[in-house]
Design a protein around this motif. Structure first.
Motif, mmCIF file in Angstrom:
data_model
loop_
_atom_site.group_PDB
_atom_site.id
_atom_site.type_symbol
_atom_site.label_atom_id
_atom_site.label_comp_id
_atom_site.label_asym_id
_atom_site.label_seq_id
_atom_site.Cartn_x
_atom_site.Cartn_y
_atom_site.Cartn_z
ATOM 1 N N LEU A 73 -19.115 62.251 19.370
ATOM 2 C CA LEU A 73 -18.040 61.954 18.604
ATOM 3 C C LEU A 73 -17.575 60.564 18.663
ATOM 4 O O LEU A 73 -16.796 60.055 19.851
ATOM 5 C CB LEU A 73 -16.921 62.887 18.677
ATOM 6 C CG LEU A 73 -15.660 62.921 17.756
ATOM 7 C CD1 LEU A 73 -16.252 62.765 16.298
ATOM 8 C CD2 LEU A 73 -14.766 63.994 18.026
ATOM 9 N N GLY A 74 -17.571 59.843 17.928
ATOM 10 C CA GLY A 74 -17.122 58.369 17.592
ATOM 11 C C GLY A 74 -17.046 57.762 16.447
ATOM 12 O O GLY A 74 -17.038 58.261 15.478
ATOM 13 N N GLY A 75 -17.138 56.517 16.309
ATOM 14 C CA GLY A 75 -17.264 55.371 15.040
ATOM 15 C C GLY A 75 -17.336 54.137 15.172
ATOM 16 O O GLY A 75 -17.343 53.512 16.472
ATOM 17 N N ALA A 76 -16.878 53.613 14.126
ATOM 18 C CA ALA A 76 -16.954 52.278 13.946
ATOM 19 C C ALA A 76 -15.514 51.535 13.304
ATOM 20 O O ALA A 76 -15.243 52.166 12.275
ATOM 21 C CB ALA A 76 -18.084 51.620 13.376
ATOM 22 N N ARG A 77 -15.239 50.299 13.620
ATOM 23 C CA ARG A 77 -14.393 49.588 13.024
ATOM 24 C C ARG A 77 -14.899 48.326 12.563
ATOM 25 O O ARG A 77 -15.526 47.769 13.478
ATOM 26 C CB ARG A 77 -12.967 49.452 13.683
ATOM 27 C CG ARG A 77 -11.976 50.731 13.865
ATOM 28 C CD ARG A 77 -10.935 50.478 14.476
ATOM 29 N NE ARG A 77 -9.831 49.483 13.944
ATOM 30 C CZ ARG A 77 -9.202 49.652 13.006
ATOM 31 N NH1 ARG A 77 -9.157 51.014 12.161
ATOM 32 N NH2 ARG A 77 -8.300 48.739 12.451
ATOM 33 N N THR A 78 -14.676 48.056 11.239
ATOM 34 C CA THR A 78 -15.463 46.817 10.714
ATOM 35 C C THR A 78 -14.293 45.784 10.317
ATOM 36 O O THR A 78 -13.347 46.040 9.413
ATOM 37 C CB THR A 78 -16.345 47.224 9.519
ATOM 38 O OG1 THR A 78 -17.255 48.149 10.127
ATOM 39 C CG2 THR A 78 -17.077 45.935 8.875
ATOM 40 N N ARG A 79 -14.619 44.658 10.817
ATOM 41 C CA ARG A 79 -13.929 43.562 10.130
ATOM 42 C C ARG A 79 -14.590 42.675 9.255
ATOM 43 O O ARG A 79 -15.608 42.225 9.606
ATOM 44 C CB ARG A 79 -13.462 42.619 11.652
ATOM 45 C CG ARG A 79 -12.431 41.381 10.932
ATOM 46 C CD ARG A 79 -12.105 40.554 12.139
ATOM 47 N NE ARG A 79 -13.165 39.901 12.889
ATOM 48 C CZ ARG A 79 -13.187 39.668 14.076
ATOM 49 N NH1 ARG A 79 -12.148 40.203 15.087
ATOM 50 N NH2 ARG A 79 -14.181 39.304 14.720
ATOM 51 N N GLU A 80 -13.993 42.382 7.984
ATOM 52 C CA GLU A 80 -14.449 41.605 6.833
ATOM 53 C C GLU A 80 -13.574 41.182 6.109
ATOM 54 O O GLU A 80 -12.624 41.911 5.761
ATOM 55 C CB GLU A 80 -15.342 42.708 6.022
ATOM 56 C CG GLU A 80 -16.296 41.821 4.979
ATOM 57 C CD GLU A 80 -17.320 43.025 4.313
ATOM 58 O OE1 GLU A 80 -18.112 42.362 3.605
ATOM 59 O OE2 GLU A 80 -16.930 44.188 4.632
ATOM 60 N N ALA A 81 -13.699 39.636 5.642
ATOM 61 C CA ALA A 81 -12.949 39.240 4.623
ATOM 62 C C ALA A 81 -11.464 39.241 5.377
ATOM 63 O O ALA A 81 -10.309 39.457 4.582
ATOM 64 C CB ALA A 81 -12.841 39.693 3.259
ATOM 65 N N GLY A 82 -11.153 39.133 6.699
ATOM 66 C CA GLY A 82 -9.788 39.023 7.175
ATOM 67 C C GLY A 82 -9.206 40.375 7.370
ATOM 68 O O GLY A 82 -8.101 40.548 7.852
ATOM 69 N N ARG A 83 -9.973 41.451 6.990
ATOM 70 C CA ARG A 83 -9.324 42.854 7.138
ATOM 71 C C ARG A 83 -10.095 43.716 8.168
ATOM 72 O O ARG A 83 -11.232 43.584 8.300
ATOM 73 C CB ARG A 83 -9.193 43.517 5.876
ATOM 74 C CG ARG A 83 -8.761 44.937 5.660
ATOM 75 C CD ARG A 83 -8.885 45.267 4.155
ATOM 76 N NE ARG A 83 -8.210 46.655 4.338
ATOM 77 C CZ ARG A 83 -8.656 47.467 3.237
ATOM 78 N NH1 ARG A 83 -9.188 47.151 2.096
ATOM 79 N NH2 ARG A 83 -8.288 48.917 3.322
#
Length: 233
Positions: A73-83
């Protein structure tokens, strides 16, 4: 004799059509017929930098409570266009039908789901991982055959993957693989895996791209994998 033993995994891999979004031990995308040790856990984490200037931060904790059932159980955070936002939440269960032994083979079953909170969609997948050991585990081949249900598209895609682990030194491995996810040309990935502390702490790095894309979909990743001794009740 060796040629005959290579024939079966090659047929399994290339006779299928496409690979699910689950992962084997870092840095492979193609899964293996192995589990975390019984009553133990691991955490796989990595940073992936994509050609479109987005960066993904992944963490996937897994535990084996029973000896033959690995839960993730897990996941991802994505940084794109300053967000930066949570883009993937993954849950998976995996078991073995035959354990991989030195100079032998193993096979398992896995199924899971990935939610995409930003798009409010969810994908489902299942696949069969098979692994084949050669030369006292210095070379191991992995194949995956399965299906991926893409919630946003409301379509099901066949999946496949083929990967090789080759030992370069006592604690260093070369990883090479090809896999297909959904439509379009397959992807390829090449990387290195190194044990800082054997069977406890591992680092890795990879380069990947889609076949024929001229670098438009390339990525690089750096990962860290931590495994615990048995401690679960």
């Amino acid at each position: 004799m060796l040629g005959r033993r290579f024939l079966l995994p090659l047929l399994l891999a290339f006779g299928a059509v496409a690979l699910p979004p689950a992962r084997a031990a870092r840095p492979m995308i193609t899964d293996d017929a192995r589990l975390v040790d019984a009553k133990s856990c691991q955490v796989e984490s990595w940073v992936r930098s994509n050609r479109d200037n987005s960066t993904e931060f992944w963490a996937l904790p897994s535990c084996n409570f029973t000896g033959n059932l690995e839960l993730t159980l897990g996941g991802a955070r994505t940084r794109e266009a300053g967000r930066t936002q949570t883009t993937d939440v993954q849950a998976q269960a995996k078991t073995l039908l035959r354990r991989l032994e030195t100079n032998g083979w193993g096979i398992g079953l896995a199924a899971g789901t990935i939610g995409h909170p930003d798009g409010r969609s969810r994908d489902f997948y299942g696949y069969v991982p098979a692994s084949f050991s050669y030369r006292d585990d210095r070379i191991v081949l992995h194949t995956n055959v399965g299906a991926l249900r893409v919630g946003e598209e409301r379509r099901t895609h066949l999946t496949w993957g083929l990967a090789t682990e080759a030992q370069l030194a006592s604690n260093t491995w070369l990883i090479a693989e090809m896999f297909r996810q959904g439509e379009g040309a397959p992807f390829h990935q090449l990387g290195l895996r190194h044990w800082i502390v054997p069977n406890r702490l591992q680092v890795d790095a990879t380069y990947g791209n889609r076949n024929g894309s001229a670098g438009e979909e390339r990525w690089v990743s750096i990962g860290l994998r931590v495994l615990t001794p048995a401690f679960l009740p």
